[in-house]
Design an enzyme around this catalytic site. Sequence first.
Site, PDB file in Angstrom:
ATOM      1  CE  LYS A   1      -4.460   1.248   0.512  1.00  0.00           C
ATOM      2  NZ  LYS A   1      -5.601   0.503  -0.440  1.00  0.00           N
TER       3      LYS A   1
ATOM      4  CB  THR B   1      -3.548  -3.118  -0.124  1.00  0.00           C
ATOM      5  OG1 THR B   1      -4.657  -2.736  -0.787  1.00  0.00           O
ATOM      6  CG2 THR B   1      -2.569  -3.808  -0.971  1.00  0.00           C
TER       7      THR B   1
ATOM      8  CG  HIS C   1      22.405  26.851 -14.081  1.00  0.00           C
ATOM      9  ND1 HIS C   1      23.564  26.637 -13.698  1.00  0.00           N
ATOM     10  CD2 HIS C   1      22.013  25.654 -15.010  1.00  0.00           C
ATOM     11  CE1 HIS C   1      24.146  25.492 -14.251  1.00  0.00           C
ATOM     12  NE2 HIS C   1      23.048  25.035 -14.738  1.00  0.00           N
TER      13      HIS C   1
END
Length: 319
Positions: free
Chosen positions: A16, A63, A277
């Site tokens: 899960k 689950t 950057h």
Amino acid sequence: MANELDGFNFEQRHGKARVRVARVWRNKSDHIHSMVEWGVSISLLSDCVNSYVREDNSDIVATDTMKNTVYVKAKECSEQLSAENFAILLARHFTSFYKQVTTAIVKIVEKPWERVHINGQPHGHGFKLGSEKHTAEVTVQKSGALKLTSGIEGLSVLKTTKSGFEGFIRDQYTALPETRERMLATEVTALWRQTPSLYLVTVKYSYESASSIPKNPLYFTERYLDVKKSLANTFFGPPKEGVYSASVQRTLFLMAKAVLNRFPDISSIQLKMPNIHFLPVNISSKENTIVKFNDDVFLPTDEPHGSIEASLSRFWSKM
């Protein structure tokens, strides 16, 4: 788990993912509340091959049951504990409670709620959301063997000077000018490993068994904060003069080395530091200069960005 089925190698696991849970601890004596918010993912290696080949689900841990277990175990934790300790608690439950489960893997990402300070005083029950995240992943086998990895994700750091980049390879495709004055920004992801016998951390830890885990339920939280502080201090340098960075590579190495030097129990550390950057802004027309760069106006951009990563370990360590 690997099985031979009908002349093929077959591996399977189930679990899960992204179970969200928050836990509040209320100290009645001083009315100070503590809280955490965790995203929990569970993966079980188990003997449930029949569910794939015979339409027999009798060996499957549902689950949904895994999800409910997260909330039950959070409820049972009467004292505040680290993400690592909660992951170990869950993994040990699945490997000991279910005979079918041979290995449990639990990963937790902690949302960075930080206590609010009002007029310099810590608020008893107020929190604000920070930035970098504390991560933990534990693997527990039925034998009791345990592997633990701790980490930092999204540690964004920047300095406006004391950074340059010179002497790199130049060829017909190179347009980047050399400089000894630029902004340096990155988002650090770190992993470190500890020596089992010394209770070492990998923002990765490797322990032989759950019995070797430190008894302090907030030990890993404290170590996480210590490692994060060491990384930041090395990146920035002293408050007034700072420290010069000849490249992201050099700074990364010094940060990794500082962690290993400070914490003898940490056997290895892995760092990922993209170069985010800040480009100088120069704007001109045919007639005149509209904006002339003088180390003051920049264009922030994170795409594309440089990608720098490395690991540093002691000779006897295995990352």
